[in-house]
Design an enzyme around this catalytic site. Structure first.
Site, PDB file in Angstrom:
ATOM      1  N   ALA A   1     -58.895   0.128  -9.528  1.00 44.79           N
ATOM      2  CA  ALA A   1     -59.707   0.054  -8.472  1.00 44.79           C
ATOM      3  C   ALA A   1     -60.764  -0.189  -8.371  1.00 44.79           C
ATOM      4  CB  ALA A   1     -59.554   2.202  -7.735  1.00 44.79           C
TER       5      ALA A   1
ATOM      6  N   ARG B   1     -63.426 -12.362  -0.387  1.00 44.88           N
ATOM      7  CA  ARG B   1     -63.133 -12.765   0.948  1.00 44.88           C
ATOM      8  C   ARG B   1     -64.948 -13.427   1.974  1.00 44.88           C
ATOM      9  NH1 ARG B   1     -60.095  -8.419   0.590  1.00 44.88           N
ATOM     10  NH2 ARG B   1     -61.321  -6.269   1.085  1.00 44.88           N
TER      11      ARG B   1
ATOM     12  N   GLU C   1     -60.088  -7.043 -18.373  1.00 45.55           N
ATOM     13  CA  GLU C   1     -59.845  -5.513 -18.987  1.00 45.55           C
ATOM     14  C   GLU C   1     -59.387  -5.560 -20.175  1.00 45.55           C
ATOM     15  OE1 GLU C   1     -57.964  -2.443 -18.794  1.00 45.55           O
ATOM     16  OE2 GLU C   1     -59.543  -2.886 -16.661  1.00 45.55           O
TER      17      GLU C   1
ATOM     18  N   SER D   1     -54.529  -3.280 -11.744  1.00 47.10           N
ATOM     19  CA  SER D   1     -54.428  -2.429 -10.689  1.00 47.10           C
ATOM     20  C   SER D   1     -53.456  -1.205 -10.326  1.00 47.10           C
ATOM     21  CB  SER D   1     -54.170  -3.746  -9.626  1.00 47.10           C
ATOM     22  OG  SER D   1     -54.380  -3.793  -7.897  1.00 47.10           O
TER      23      SER D   1
ATOM     24  N   CYS E   1     -52.705   8.119  -8.849  1.00 45.66           N
ATOM     25  CA  CYS E   1     -52.188   9.603  -8.454  1.00 45.66           C
ATOM     26  C   CYS E   1     -50.909   9.071  -7.814  1.00 45.66           C
ATOM     27  CB  CYS E   1     -52.932   9.149  -7.516  1.00 45.66           C
ATOM     28  SG  CYS E   1     -54.944   9.366  -7.121  1.00 45.66           S
TER      29      CYS E   1
ATOM     30  N   ASP F   1     -65.262   5.406 -11.220  1.00 41.78           N
ATOM     31  CA  ASP F   1     -65.419   6.650 -12.263  1.00 41.78           C
ATOM     32  C   ASP F   1     -65.724   7.071 -13.090  1.00 41.78           C
ATOM     33  OD1 ASP F   1     -62.739   7.845 -10.656  1.00 41.78           O
ATOM     34  OD2 ASP F   1     -61.325   7.733 -12.409  1.00 41.78           O
TER      35      ASP F   1
ATOM     36  N   ASN G   1     -61.920   3.073  -4.027  1.00 46.79           N
ATOM     37  CA  ASN G   1     -61.485   1.565  -3.651  1.00 46.79           C
ATOM     38  C   ASN G   1     -62.560   1.765  -2.353  1.00 46.79           C
ATOM     39  OD1 ASN G   1     -58.736   0.592  -3.729  1.00 46.79           O
ATOM     40  ND2 ASN G   1     -58.940   2.334  -4.398  1.00 46.79           N
TER      41      ASN G   1
END
Length: 561
Positions: A10, A21, A32, A38, A42, A289, A311
């Site tokens: 996230a 951007r 990772e 991604s 939840c 987290d 996020n």
């Protein structure tokens, strides 16, 4: 500009995407250790429960494109290295050493700016038998697939969930939907012990008794028995058959890399960051987290591992990586969860937290339909509002019911964000039309109730206190509903109940003992308050209202509401 990010779920990929951007030329690399990136963790209980049909939906865009390394390279020019585990941060050299888990090779990744988004790990206590097969934490899509596969194959019949928090109760619903025998074991004396007060939790417990979910609160798991696979969960009270066990007792932040690199670890055990999401090293950011947040109500540090928070923090990081000045204000510890037909939510402080932190506070517990009673889709909701008595600032709210709870929680969360008061809750011009709401929304009604309490116009009592007083014959329990209502829903109470409908109360109040405390109640609580006003007009002053009425009664009724 070389931007290196550790973690691709996230916060990590949100910061990478926002940074791209902001700057189309920056070199953005993400490491990772897992194979998947991604993914919407939840959503996993809803895949297990059958509402989401394909696990790949949790790893795809809204247009159906898989969110994999190829997707991020083609659409965002972000290099994602999966199965690559960061093992050391060299702050002096501005380098991260990572291990290719496929080959074992060590590689160096230089950076100008670094982001740590290593997440958290589920707690797995050192119980006897913890290594047996078919014990899951539901922390990764692989767990969800394995559980669903076992259900589809008929392997799992008896599920035991350890922990009655968000994941535990969502999985209880999911497995119940799939036809398994579900038992939830919780060491504390209530469900959702981390965020609900006992009175609201008790209402949820009463409801869940009707859904074929066995709830064992105040019970501690001592071991997991079996040879190869788990067969039994042993508690301090009993042994429970189990061919599937879900461990859902919390999470710990993954701070090993940050700690070894000499970064400051906060008082919660998670990584310390400032409002810009910078760590104690200004060239290193962290989010998700693995970090601690600030509770915006009381200013205290909290560990709040939520996808929504991760996020938002990722977006702040992505902007600040390129010189932006975005701020993450903090959290209100807002949560909402659906369990079968009810929704349970909370934002801000609970009453227990307010008490423990020394607030001079007042609460109001109200119940009612979420829209006018004449609408066929009107459903009951119970709200509990907590307010600072001195400043009249809203401290928090909890809600439970079959009706629309989430929007009431969100309204109060908005007020908390601006440090609002009960006057603000009443003054907000909320939308109104009968399909959606009542003319005065429930949050405004709760605010009005607090105002009445502070003005000494309303004196309330909880259902638990009322039950204890009546059963000890310390008070008259005055039911002001109509006789037909009493026949439809009869309160189960060992004490004597005096029934006088509200319309008859003025004519019959002389028959009441003025020297004894009177506790008035009805279905929702409003007529109980009107009864209090009528009795006070007749100089009967020792009167309390059972807050929330029968809807908030956490004990059994002879006819369920």
């Amino acid at each position: 500009m070389k931007i290196l990010i550790i973690g691709a779920v996230a916060a990590g990929l949100k910061s990478a995407s926002k940074a791209r951007r902001e700057d189309g030329k920056a070199e953005i690399t993400v490491l990772e250790r897992g194979k998947l990136i991604s993914y919407g963790a939840c959503g996993m209980p809803y895949y297990v429960g059958g509402e989401v049909h394909d696990i790949k939906e949790l790893m795809a865009t809204g247009a159906g494109n898989p969110r994999n390394a190829e997707y991020f390279k083609k659409t965002k020019n972000i290099d994602v290295h999966t199965e690559t585990e960061a093992v050391k941060i060299d702050r002096d050299q501005k380098m991260v050493v990572a291990k290719d888990l496929k080959t074992g090779e060590l590689k160096n990744f230089p950076y100008d700016k670094l982001v740590i988004a290593t997440g958290a790990s589920p707690v797995r206590p050192p119980l006897e038998g913890i290594g047996l097969r078919n014990i899951f934490t539901l922390w990764h899509p692989d767990d969800a697939v394995a559980i669903r596969s076992g259900i589809d194959a008929g392997t799992f019949k008896n599920a035991v969930i350890i922990g009655a928090g968000l994941i535990g109760m969502e999985m209880a619903e999911a497995l119940n939907h799939q036809g398994l025998n579900v038992t939830v074991v919780e060491m504390k004396d209530q469900i959702f012990p981390a965020f609900l007060d006992e009175d609201i939790a008790a209402i949820g417990h009463k409801y869940l008794k009707t859904k074929n979910i066995q709830l064992l609160t105040g019970e501690k798991v001592e071991g997991l028995l079996g040879t190869d696979s788990v067969t039994t969960v042993k508690t301090d009270h009993r042994e429970i058959p189990a061919d599937l066990v879900i461990m859902a007792i919390g999470a710990r932040p993954n701070v090993g890399l940050a700690k070894d690199a000499g970064l400051t670890i906060g008082e919660t055990g998670a990584i310390w960051v400032d409002e810009t999401m910078r760590t104690s090293d200004p060239e290193i950011f962290a989010g998700g987290d693995c970090v601690e947040s600030t509770n915006m109500v009381n200013g205290k540090k909290v560990f709040a591992p939520m996808g929504s928070i991760a996020n938002k923090q990722g977006r702040v990081i992505g902007e600040n990586l390129l010189g932006g000045k975005a701020r993450f204000k903090g959290v209100a510890s807002t949560v909402v969860v659906k369990i079968h037909d009810i929704t349970i939510g909370k934002t801000g402080l609970s009453e227990k937290e307010a008490k423990d932190q020394g607030y001079d506070y007042v609460t109001a517990l109200i119940a009612g339909p979420d829209r006018p009673h004449y609408m066929k889709n009107a459903r009951p909701v119970t709200l509990k509002l907590i307010v600072d008595s001195k400043t009249q600032k809203v401290l928090g709210v909890q809600g439970i019911g079959e009706g629309e709870v989430a929007k009431r929680i969100d309204v109060v969360a908005t007020v908390l964000n601006f440090g609002g008061t009960i006057d603000d809750l009443f003054d907000i011009d909320l939308s109104y039309a009968p399909p959606y709401n009542s003319p005065i929304d429930m949050v405004a009604t709760a605010a009005n109730t607090v105002m009445n309490k502070l003005a000494h116009k309303f004196t309330g009592i909880s259902a638990a206190e009322a039950k204890e007083k009546v059963e000890k014959k310390e008070a008259i329990f005055l039911d002001v509903r109509t006789p037909s209502e009493c026949q439809n829903i009869e309160l189960e109470c060992d004490g004597e109940i005096c029934q006088i409908s509200l319309g008859e109360l003025r004519a019959r109040m002389e028959g009441l003992d003025k020297d004894q405390e009177i506790i008035a109640f009805c279905k929702l609580g409003q007529r109980g308050y009107e009864a209090q006003c009528i009795l006070r007009e007749g100089n009967i002053t020792n009167v309390k209202v059972m807050e929330g009425g029968i809807i908030a009664w956490p004990y059994c009724c002879k006819s369920m509401i």
